[in-house]
Design an enzyme around this catalytic site. Sequence first.
Site, PDB file in Angstrom:
ATOM      1  N   LYS A 207       0.678  -1.393   0.211  1.00 17.41           N
ATOM      2  CA  LYS A 207       0.044  -0.002   0.043  1.00 17.41           C
ATOM      3  C   LYS A 207       0.772   1.216   0.067  1.00 17.41           C
ATOM      4  CE  LYS A 207      -3.221   2.916   0.568  1.00 17.41           C
ATOM      5  NZ  LYS A 207      -4.198   3.363  -0.613  1.00 17.41           N
ATOM      6  N   CYS A 261      -4.076  10.828   1.119  1.00 15.30           N
ATOM      7  CA  CYS A 261      -3.199   9.709   0.766  1.00 15.30           C
ATOM      8  C   CYS A 261      -1.822   9.878   0.429  1.00 15.30           C
ATOM      9  CB  CYS A 261      -4.069   8.738  -0.325  1.00 15.30           C
ATOM     10  SG  CYS A 261      -5.996   8.518  -0.110  1.00 15.30           S
TER      11      CYS A 261
HETATM   12  N1  SAJ Z   1      -1.761  14.560  -9.228  1.00 15.51           N
HETATM   13  C1  SAJ Z   1      -1.031  15.549 -10.052  1.00 15.51           C
HETATM   14  N2  SAJ Z   1      -0.722  15.166 -11.304  1.00 15.51           N
HETATM   15  C2  SAJ Z   1      -1.021  13.906 -11.687  1.00 15.51           C
HETATM   16  C3  SAJ Z   1      -1.758  12.967 -11.052  1.00 15.51           C
HETATM   17  C4  SAJ Z   1      -2.236  13.317  -9.769  1.00 15.51           C
HETATM   18  O1  SAJ Z   1      -0.439  16.754  -9.572  1.00 15.51           O
HETATM   19  O2  SAJ Z   1      -0.493  13.437 -12.974  1.00 15.51           O
HETATM   20  C5  SAJ Z   1      -2.202  15.179  -8.014  1.00 15.51           C
HETATM   21  C6  SAJ Z   1      -3.608  15.486  -7.709  1.00 15.51           C
HETATM   22  O3  SAJ Z   1      -4.058  16.523  -8.399  1.00 15.51           O
HETATM   23  C7  SAJ Z   1      -4.003  15.324  -6.485  1.00 15.51           C
HETATM   24  C8  SAJ Z   1      -2.934  14.380  -5.883  1.00 15.51           C
HETATM   25  O4  SAJ Z   1      -1.936  14.215  -7.120  1.00 15.51           O
HETATM   26  O5  SAJ Z   1      -3.678  16.558  -5.716  1.00 15.51           O
HETATM   27  C9  SAJ Z   1      -3.571  12.948  -5.693  1.00 15.51           C
HETATM   28  O6  SAJ Z   1      -4.597  12.467  -6.763  1.00 15.51           O
HETATM   29  P1  SAJ Z   1      -4.507  11.055  -7.362  1.00 15.51           P
HETATM   30  O7  SAJ Z   1      -5.631  11.177  -8.205  1.00 15.51           O
HETATM   31  O8  SAJ Z   1      -3.342  10.621  -7.716  1.00 15.51           O
HETATM   32  O9  SAJ Z   1      -4.869  10.128  -6.127  1.00 15.51           O
HETATM   33  P2  SAJ Z   1      -5.636  10.106  -4.926  1.00 15.51           P
HETATM   34  O10 SAJ Z   1      -5.077  10.748  -3.642  1.00 15.51           O
HETATM   35  O11 SAJ Z   1      -7.138  10.454  -5.075  1.00 15.51           O
HETATM   36  O12 SAJ Z   1      -6.039   8.508  -4.246  1.00 15.51           O
HETATM   37  C10 SAJ Z   1      -4.606   7.891  -4.283  1.00 15.51           C
HETATM   38  C11 SAJ Z   1      -4.589   6.637  -5.339  1.00 15.51           C
HETATM   39  N3  SAJ Z   1      -3.395   5.904  -5.433  1.00 15.51           N
HETATM   40  C12 SAJ Z   1      -2.819   5.857  -6.586  1.00 15.51           C
HETATM   41  O13 SAJ Z   1      -3.135   6.171  -7.746  1.00 15.51           O
HETATM   42  C13 SAJ Z   1      -1.338   4.862  -6.548  1.00 15.51           C
HETATM   43  C14 SAJ Z   1      -5.754   5.527  -4.919  1.00 15.51           C
HETATM   44  O14 SAJ Z   1      -5.820   4.588  -5.856  1.00 15.51           O
HETATM   45  C15 SAJ Z   1      -5.573   5.258  -3.412  1.00 15.51           C
HETATM   46  O15 SAJ Z   1      -6.707   4.445  -3.142  1.00 15.51           O
HETATM   47  C16 SAJ Z   1      -5.783   6.289  -2.615  1.00 15.51           C
HETATM   48  O16 SAJ Z   1      -4.581   7.470  -3.141  1.00 15.51           O
HETATM   49  C17 SAJ Z   1      -5.571   6.087  -1.168  1.00 15.51           C
HETATM   50  O17 SAJ Z   1      -6.719   6.212  -0.487  1.00 15.51           O
HETATM   51  O18 SAJ Z   1      -4.624   5.700  -0.835  1.00 15.51           O
END
Ligand code: SAJ
Length: 422
Positions: A207, A261
């Site tokens: 995780k 997360c």
């Molecule tokens: N972000 C960027 N650039 C990107 C992708 C995301 O700046 O290319 C930023 C987003 O704007 C946001 C942050 O990253 O601020 C996180 O967003 P996210 O969509 O990547 O992830 P979360 O936090 O919504 O969910 C993550 C996911 N983990 C992964 O993709 C490895 C999800 O599958 C997990 O279940 C979740 O964390 C969790 O609960 O841990």
Amino acid sequence: MSEICVIGLGYIGLPTAILLSDGGFNVIGVDTSSYVIESLIRGRSNISEPGLSERLLLAIHERRFIASYDIPIADTYIVAVPTPFNQDKSADLSAVFSVIEGIGRVMKPDSLVIIESTCPIGTTEICRDKIFNILRERNLAQDSECINLAYCPERVLPGNIMEEIVTNDRIIGGITPNASEKAEQIYSRVIKGSLMLTNSRTAEMAKLIENSFRDTNIAFANEISLIAEEVNVNPWEVIELANRHPRVNILQPGPGVGGHCIAVDPWFLVEATPGISRIVKMAREVNDSIPKTVLDRFEKLRYDCLENGIYPLDVLIMGLTFKANVADMRESPALQITESIVRKYGDADHIHILEPNIDSLPVSIEDRARLTTDPLSNKNYDIVLILVDHTAFNIDLVQEIVFRSRHIIDKRGLIRRLGVKN
Ligand code: SAJ
């Protein structure tokens, strides 16, 4: 009918409770927050997630799901409480431990306990010892090997939880092979993805590295965008072109990394192995530093306006949430940037906030900024900050805003992506 108690009814616990209740289990949801329990008793969801509220209402109506303050006697317990970090970035496991102790006091010796909360490596073993001590005091256990405890991390994406909670593959890390098999029996009733059995430490680490992988890759994208800006290259164009290489897939830069997360979990790895987790730590630091670079750019543009005799400035901030199309503002870099601007230059007549996913501004900014639903009612803006790429920010809207704006800080590459003329 087998009874499952889900403890912690937030972004993971509540969807999990509804999934299990739809899968034929009687589910008791437990939370300590009176807001959460009272909302649920009235049939209202305390979280906003597409597809959840209708299923919740039906489950409550049919009494397949009930909300309670107290942990009951149940066949299975699923723990989904938050694990934030302390000021020094160490994990705050107080909620997990308090729930585990609460379960230990009422559970049957053969009840299954599953932890879904994100935890540092080794936490499940500590929980086993806590449960064993309580059961021994209750004269219900002589051997800790008999305890059915498993670590099964969630990996659903906020905004698409109800879909991913069924389709994602899941890791099941039993404290014993028997505990893994028992947990597998529960999840196999409701999950279509593969269930992969391992031990608890491997599941805990998996995780943490999933989210650290994403954080590290976003940090790379953010660093590339800073380099590109410095050398006068469009960051989104250069990344798009590099991604045409068959083995390159750079993520998108942004105003920083938010949510509960990715901005938190990597610290659990750093805490465990501080000397070794160097890239993980640096990625966190890079991502945490991005809001400051946005504020520096804002200050430069503001100074430019003042030099040209423009005062007071009309500022439009597009997006406050941590990412697109959610209402969640936890650890949101967009909110952090906005709070800094409002703290320094707050003025309800001149700081306009466009955030279609909320009905009112957070208390930290409500007195000195205005939530607008009609950004085009203002004739011109001196500085526009695009901090979140919500779908509602469509080409027509963004084009019109761009026409009316002197300076734009687009931290999501929305102007380029939509093909807006600048
Ligand atoms: N972000 C960027 N650039 C990107 C992708 C995301 O700046 O290319 C930023 C987003 O704007 C946001 C942050 O990253 O601020 C996180 O967003 P996210 O969509 O990547 O992830 P979360 O936090 O919504 O969910 C993550 C996911 N983990 C992964 O993709 C490895 C999800 O599958 C997990 O279940 C979740 O964390 C969790 O609960 O841990």
